[in-house]
Design an enzyme around this catalytic site. Structure first.
Site, PDB file in Angstrom:
ATOM      1  CE  LYS A  22      -1.724   1.576   4.074  1.00 18.72           C
ATOM      2  NZ  LYS A  22      -1.482   2.989   4.411  1.00 18.72           N
ATOM      3  CG  ASN A  23       2.196   2.794   3.547  1.00 13.12           C
ATOM      4  OD1 ASN A  23       1.053   3.151   3.245  1.00 13.12           O
ATOM      5  ND2 ASN A  23       2.576   2.556   4.793  1.00 13.12           N
ATOM      6  NE  ARG A  99      -0.536  12.166   7.936  1.00 12.30           N
ATOM      7  CZ  ARG A  99      -0.205  13.399   8.225  1.00 12.30           C
ATOM      8  NH1 ARG A  99      -1.055  14.184   8.843  1.00 12.30           N
ATOM      9  NH2 ARG A  99       0.980  13.869   7.911  1.00 12.30           N
ATOM     10  CB  CYS A 123      -4.502  11.192  11.782  1.00 11.63           C
ATOM     11  SG  CYS A 123      -2.982  10.319  11.970  1.00 11.63           S
ATOM     12  NE  ARG A 128       0.928  10.231  10.292  1.00 16.48           N
ATOM     13  CZ  ARG A 128       0.395   9.323   9.483  1.00 16.48           C
ATOM     14  NH1 ARG A 128      -0.820   8.883   9.688  1.00 16.48           N
ATOM     15  NH2 ARG A 128       1.075   8.862   8.459  1.00 16.48           N
ATOM     16  N   PRO A 129       2.472  16.544  11.572  1.00 20.39           N
ATOM     17  CG  PRO A 129       4.146  17.853  12.528  1.00 20.39           C
ATOM     18  CD  PRO A 129       3.404  16.557  12.701  1.00 20.39           C
ATOM     19  CG  ASP A 131       7.066  20.530  10.521  1.00 19.33           C
ATOM     20  OD1 ASP A 131       6.723  19.356  10.251  1.00 19.33           O
ATOM     21  OD2 ASP A 131       7.637  20.819  11.591  1.00 19.33           O
ATOM     22  CG  ASP A 313       3.221   1.272   9.521  1.00 23.15           C
ATOM     23  OD1 ASP A 313       2.854   2.128  10.339  1.00 23.15           O
ATOM     24  OD2 ASP A 313       3.447   1.532   8.323  1.00 23.15           O
ATOM     25  NE  ARG A 405      -7.186   4.340   5.559  1.00 20.44           N
ATOM     26  CZ  ARG A 405      -6.300   4.955   6.335  1.00 20.44           C
ATOM     27  NH1 ARG A 405      -6.551   5.162   7.598  1.00 20.44           N
ATOM     28  NH2 ARG A 405      -5.158   5.388   5.847  1.00 20.44           N
TER      29      ARG A 405
END
Ligand code: EPZ
Length: 426
Positions: A22-23, A99, A123, A128-129, A131, A313, A405
């Site tokens: 997925k990622n 995201r 989330c 989880r910014p 920047d 994960d 998901r």
């Protein structure tokens, strides 16, 4: 909403086909808009998140077709064609759902020169910014400001190569900057870059499209900008988190399962740990075989960290294993600040877990009990399915949306190795 019911007690035997990652797949889809040629992605996983990324890309004007594999183990093939970009707006509703939508920012800037992407916000697993993403793209020359919850980015006169040190080796920031830098003028050096296999897979895909990237899989990625990229056909790497999840499931339930298509080198930290707690892990010519006899697993300590250390994960799934281990384990989460939502749910099943700051202390119990449970992120949800495999009676995991998901055909894959896992349709 659908639920998953797990009846505990069965040992697992047989084989499970591993899906595409997925990622990686999500980032390859986003990067496909870097060229006006068609791109073919094979070994695509069939997941709700892939559908969400497809919706977003189609909104930009991408023409997208999917050829579905039918039987378990036959994967989907996706053709994406971004002949031109009609819109560069990623609205709140799509980015809020997932995201990874934010990963279109780098490719849009490089190809289209502007983008307006909703800020993803916090989330369930932490703040989880973004920047670091913004700092990296600004270093390449993008002008970025925030407006009504949106990141508005433009490029005047093209992106220019630069040296950028990624703070905290962020996966998403490395990937967003890398996908922008491939079409920048000159050389970009990314220091403290993410070494995750999915980031290397994205880089290999970009190279197949004509990019010039070296140092993939190391902490220093060097990108020599090119004028344009071309179409290609590329197979998504196997999902190491899905692989690790079924490996831990086998260690928990006992039995012998071959994970077909799995790559050993992307999960070494997990395999070392599984061996330490009493599981056999063997490389086969089709993947990896996991074997555990009836003896209870032994407690072990672990800390999550960036690759090649133990992945965040897989933290929830490993905690489910330690919940029934012989002894006390300490599980430290260093990547996200709030990734213990499975703890109260595992406790409902009889687990003995205490959280202090970033560390969970798990005192293994002999048996778990089935219960109604629910979790708010996908890895936490699957850890409850795993716990259900060894619980007395039935476990019902609510809010299956999260599992869909990130885990393709979860119940079919478990049924194929003899577990009683079924979907209850609402
Ligand atoms: C990716 O998220 C994965 N998601 C995550 O998988 C995974 O847990 C994570 O990498 C770590 O391996 C996708 O690939 C779609 P990061 P990402 O940027 O890129 C902080 C799953 O279950 N940070 O490496 O968002 C951040 O808050 C998901 O499949 C900043 O402070 O992870 C976190 O604490 C969950 N500012 C840490 O860095 C930034 O600009 C690492 O995040 C970026 C990140």
């Amino acid at each position: 909403m659908d639920k998953i019911r797990v009846r505990g007690g069965n040992r697992l035997k047989g084989e499970i086909p591993i899906s595409g990652a997925k990622n990686s797949a999500l980032k390859l889809m986003a990067a496909s808009i870097l060229t006006s040629d068609p791109v073919m992605l094979t070994n695509m996983p069939r997941l709700a998140d892939i559908g969400a990324m497809a919706d977003l890309l189609m909104q930009f004007g991408v023409n997208l077709n999917i050829r579905r594999g039918q039987a378990l183990g036959q994967t989907d093939t996706m053709r994406l064609h971004a002949e031109k970009i009609d819109s560069a707006l990623a609205p709140y509703d799509l980015v809020r759902k997932m995201r990874a939508s934010f990963q279109v920012l780098g490719p849009l800037l490089a190809r289209h020169g502007e983008a307006k992407i909703s800020l993803p916000g916090g989330c369930a697993i932490g703040a989880r910014p973004v920047d670091f993403h913004i700092q990296g793209l600004e270093a390449l020359g993008a002008k970025i400001h925030l407006e009504d919850g949106y990141v508005v980015a433009t490029v005047n006169g093209g992106l220019k190569g630069t040296t950028f040190t990624v703070p905290r080796a962020s996966v998403g920031a490395t990937e967003n900057v890398m996908t922008a830098a491939v079409l920048a003028k000159g050389r970009t050096v990314l220091k403290n870059a993410a070494r995750e296999p999915e980031t290397a897979d994205l880089g290999a895909f970009l190279n197949a499209m004509g990019a010039k990237i070296t140092g993939l899989g190391t902490g220093e990625i060097v990108i020599d900008g090119v004028d344009s990229l071309h179409g290609t056909e590329y197979a998504v790497m196997p999902d190491r988190i899905e692989t690790g999840t079924y490996a831990i499931a086998t260690a928990l339930a006992g039995g012998e399962v071959e994970l077909v298509g799995a790559r050993v080198d992307s999960n070494n930290a997990l395999y070392r740990l599984l061996r330490n707690v009493g599981t056999e892990v063997t490389e086969t010519n089709r993947g990896v075989a996991i074997h555990r006899n009836g003896i209870r697993p032994i407690g072990a300590d672990v800390a999550t960290d960036v690759f090649p250390a133990f992945p965040t994960d897989l933290q929830a799934q490993f905690m489910a294993l330690m919940a029934v281990a012989d002894g006390v384990s300490h599980i430290k989460e260093t990547v996200f600040e709030n990734r213990f939502m499975h703890v109260p749910e595992l406790a409902r099943m009889g687990a003995n877990i205490k959280v202090h700051g970033d560390t969970a202390t798990v005192t293994g119990v002999e048996r778990l009990r089935g219960a109604q449970v629910m979790a708010t992120d996908l890895r936490a949800s699957v850890s409850l399915v795993l716990a259900g495999l060894v619980a007395d009676g039935d476990t019902v995991v609510n809010r299956v949306y999260h599992l869909d998901r990130g885990f393709e055909r979860l119940e079919e894959k478990f049924q194929g190795v003899g577990a009683e896992v079924e979907r209850i349709s609402a």
